[in-house]
Every structure is written in structure tokens, then in C-alpha cells.
Write a protein that holds these residues in place. Sequence first.
Motif, PDB file in Angstrom:
ATOM      1  N   VAL A  60      -2.117  -0.889  -1.919  1.00 25.12           N
ATOM      2  CA  VAL A  60      -1.405  -1.905  -2.690  1.00 25.12           C
ATOM      3  C   VAL A  60      -1.469  -1.577  -4.183  1.00 25.12           C
ATOM      4  O   VAL A  60      -0.469  -1.675  -4.907  1.00 25.12           O
ATOM      5  N   GLY A  61      -2.657  -1.173  -4.658  1.00 22.50           N
ATOM      6  CA  GLY A  61      -2.809  -0.860  -6.072  1.00 22.50           C
ATOM      7  C   GLY A  61      -1.932   0.287  -6.507  1.00 22.50           C
ATOM      8  O   GLY A  61      -1.340   0.248  -7.594  1.00 22.50           O
ATOM      9  N   GLY A  62      -1.812   1.324  -5.671  1.00 19.19           N
ATOM     10  CA  GLY A  62      -0.949   2.443  -6.021  1.00 19.19           C
ATOM     11  C   GLY A  62       0.501   2.021  -6.156  1.00 19.19           C
ATOM     12  O   GLY A  62       1.199   2.442  -7.090  1.00 19.19           O
ATOM     13  N   ALA A  63       0.969   1.181  -5.226  1.00 16.36           N
ATOM     14  CA  ALA A  63       2.347   0.708  -5.294  1.00 16.36           C
ATOM     15  C   ALA A  63       2.578  -0.156  -6.531  1.00 16.36           C
ATOM     16  O   ALA A  63       3.614  -0.058  -7.202  1.00 16.36           O
ATOM     17  N   VAL A  64       1.597  -1.003  -6.860  1.00 13.22           N
ATOM     18  CA  VAL A  64       1.730  -1.872  -8.038  1.00 13.22           C
ATOM     19  C   VAL A  64       1.738  -1.049  -9.324  1.00 13.22           C
ATOM     20  O   VAL A  64       2.520  -1.318 -10.242  1.00 13.22           O
ATOM     21  N   VAL A  65       0.862  -0.043  -9.406  1.00 11.13           N
ATOM     22  CA  VAL A  65       0.827   0.812 -10.592  1.00 11.13           C
ATOM     23  C   VAL A  65       2.179   1.497 -10.791  1.00 11.13           C
ATOM     24  O   VAL A  65       2.692   1.583 -11.918  1.00 11.13           O
ATOM     25  N   GLY A  87       3.413  -0.271 -13.942  1.00 13.71           N
ATOM     26  CA  GLY A  87       2.815   0.604 -14.938  1.00 13.71           C
ATOM     27  C   GLY A  87       1.326   0.366 -15.088  1.00 13.71           C
ATOM     28  O   GLY A  87       0.841  -0.769 -14.962  1.00 13.71           O
ATOM     29  N   ALA A  88       0.595   1.433 -15.374  1.00 10.65           N
ATOM     30  CA  ALA A  88      -0.854   1.345 -15.511  1.00 10.65           C
ATOM     31  C   ALA A  88      -1.309   0.433 -16.646  1.00 10.65           C
ATOM     32  O   ALA A  88      -2.287  -0.303 -16.490  1.00 10.65           O
ATOM     33  N   GLY A 119      -5.956   7.614 -12.170  1.00  8.98           N
ATOM     34  CA  GLY A 119      -5.242   8.825 -11.789  1.00  8.98           C
ATOM     35  C   GLY A 119      -3.834   8.866 -12.348  1.00  8.98           C
ATOM     36  O   GLY A 119      -3.327   9.936 -12.721  1.00  8.98           O
ATOM     37  N   ALA A 120      -3.179   7.707 -12.421  1.00 12.13           N
ATOM     38  CA  ALA A 120      -1.816   7.645 -12.946  1.00 12.13           C
ATOM     39  C   ALA A 120      -1.779   7.476 -14.455  1.00 12.13           C
ATOM     40  O   ALA A 120      -0.833   7.925 -15.120  1.00 12.13           O
ATOM     41  N   TYR A 121      -2.803   6.841 -15.026  1.00 14.22           N
ATOM     42  CA  TYR A 121      -2.777   6.469 -16.443  1.00 14.22           C
ATOM     43  C   TYR A 121      -3.044   7.665 -17.362  1.00 14.22           C
ATOM     44  O   TYR A 121      -2.367   7.848 -18.378  1.00 14.22           O
TER      45      TYR A 121
END
Length: 402
Positions: free
Chosen positions: A274-279, A283-284, A330-332
Motif C-alpha cells: 500500500v505504501g509503495g502505491a501511495v508514494v 509523492g514521497a 527508496g523512492a525519495y
Amino acid sequence: MITFLRGNLRWLGAGLLLTFASAFGQTWFIALFAGEIKATYGLSDGQWGGLYAAATLASAALLFRQGRMADDIAPGRLAPGVLLVFAAVAAGMAFGNSVWLLAVLIFGLRFCGQGMMTHIAVTTMARWFRAHRGRAISIASLGYALAEMLLPPLVIALLAGLSWRTVWGGVALVLALGFAPLLGWMLSQRRRPQGDAAASEDVPGLDGRHWSRGEVLRHRLFWLLLPGILTPGFIGTVVFFHQVHIAAVKGWEMSWLAPAYPLYAGVTLVAGLVGGAVVDRVGAPRMLPLFLLPMGLGAVTLGLDDGLWTWFATLALLAVTQGTQNALWGAYLPVLYGTRHLGAVRAIASTAMVFSTAIGPGITGVLIDAGIAFPGQSVVLGLWCFGISAVFARLALSGRAG
């Protein structure tokens, strides 16, 4: 999601296998053998804890220095190479016979497992994916939760009939003959990123440039973000490390705590997805003020009541933060500092995380010895999480969070 998985199964599977393999160098896995190791080498709790902390700190220092290998060496060569070293260290656990060698072996387990396996997985996913970077990292991070679900009961069952050294010999064989060749094949084909810009792995960060490690260390925003990087590893480690003390203080039987572990792993898995989809969607920077709030609430909960429900609630809430933070950072970091030097930049964050897991048990253990029980400390740790979240909220609202 199905289309995304079908089109990227090879690379996502490699990331998941890397994070799964990291388990053999994680504190919770090594701790399964702590009793046997202390008995074999004649170590007290304090001696074992000191040796473990020193080895972990040394592994963090080496990770900081060598993390840039993820920039300079193709993952299809780097990951199998590290896995073969990892296998040799595991074999050393099976045959070693001196305390000094044990210290070197623990250092190797921590560097290869918690350090490089995690570092290669997240760096590679962040570089190879752009439009769905958060989702890719969250899927790769499922390996952590799967290992936490599957390995403890398996190891406990094996130890009932085999010596602890034989089990480590089996780990060495799995790493060398199973994981290393499989990852070599899975990572042999590089993925071309898909997104808004040209299909290239080099995507700039703030100010339209690629930041070097030195520039990141001189950047004020990084130091404002650092407490958020350190905190999940610190709190997550000390809660598990002091579970025997927590049970004694609250009057619980240790067997009562065990059913919470599958809950923790399951919530971590769901929270990661869920967190990956929300990011990816919001956006981070917008997630930044929120991700520590569940961990803060869980830490406060542990200190407020002696009911067994607090243990289950605490682990579930900690799991939400642990699952979310993998995708967040990881995305930020690529968004902030670009991808050209991402291995070197991520090595800073990875080193900080490993460092936090090394110092956490020592600091909280000293406070316990001073008469401050961990449930009381836990409330302060929860308030710390809320304070960091407030700082991050100001950063996000001011637009300085990138």
C-alpha cells in the motif's frame, strides 16, 4: 498491478530474492542461534552483546566506504559476488572455533546481509524503475516479511534435530548453490526505465543535477531528514532485542508473545504494498510527515498498559512504519539527489540505518541497568516520533522537502 508484475517479474523477483537473502545477516535471524553461540564460545550476555555491536558498527563503516560499488559494478556481477562471500562467511559459522573468528564472521554476516543485500536491492530498483518506483521497491521489500514469516519456524524445527553449525552449513549451501546463480541470471539483463523522460537510468535530482556523496553530506535537507532515516531501525531493533525484559516487566510468558510475529510480518507486507502505491500516487514529500506516526503510537501504547494486547498493537503499528519506510526512502532519495551516484548516496542512508541498529540495544540497555524499564523508555521514543513528524510537516508545508 497484474500487468506491472507480468512485465517486470524478472527484475522484481531479483529484488525480492535479495531482500529475502538479507535475512541471514539480520539481527532477528542471528539471534535465533544466540543461546548456542554463547554456550559454544563461553560468552556472557554482555560479551556477546558487545561483540555483536562492535561487529555491526564495523560493517556500517565498510558499507559507507564500499556502497558506491552499486554504481560502478553491474548488479548481475555484484550481487552474485557478494552472495558467494556471504556463503563463505556462513560456512565459517559452521566451522569456526575462536572468539576472534566469531567477531569477524558476525562482521561479515552484517555487512553482506543487512548491509549489501539490502543496499543492492533498493539501489537497483530505484535506478531501474521511475514511474512506479515506490511500487517496485515495496514489492522487492516483500522479501523481508516473507523471511520473517518462513525462516524462524523452519530454523527452530531444524535446531530440534540438528546442531546449530549444521544449520549454518545449510545456509552456506543455499546461498552459494541456489541464490547466487539464480540472481546472476535474473540480473544479467538490465531493465530500461520507463517514465516521463528518455529511457535512461540517469535521472537528475534537485536543481537538475546529480549530487555526489560529498554534496549530499553538505546539504542541509539531508541532515533534517536523517532522524527519520535512523528512527525506524533504532526502535524496531530495540523492541525485539528487549522482548524478554519487556515480558518480565509486564508479567507475561514468552510463549504469549510468539503469535504476534506472523501479525507483524503480515502487516509489514500489506503496508509495503500500500505504501509503495501511495508514494507513487502522491509523492514521497507528502508521505514524509505521516510514516512515523504509527510507530510513535505503537511505542507509546507499549508503555501505557500491561495488557498483552499492547504487544500485538505495538508490533502491528511498528509494522506499518517499517513497511512504508522502505518504499518512502527508496523512492525519495533518487528524487532529491539523482540516480547517477545513487549507490554512493544510498550508502549514507544504509550506513545510518545499520548504525542505528547497532547503538540502539546498547543505549537502551544502559538505561535499563540504570533502573529505567524499557516500557517507560518506549513512551519517550513514541514522543520522539511525533516530534520528528511535526518537523517533517513543516518541511512539507514550506516546500523545502523537495
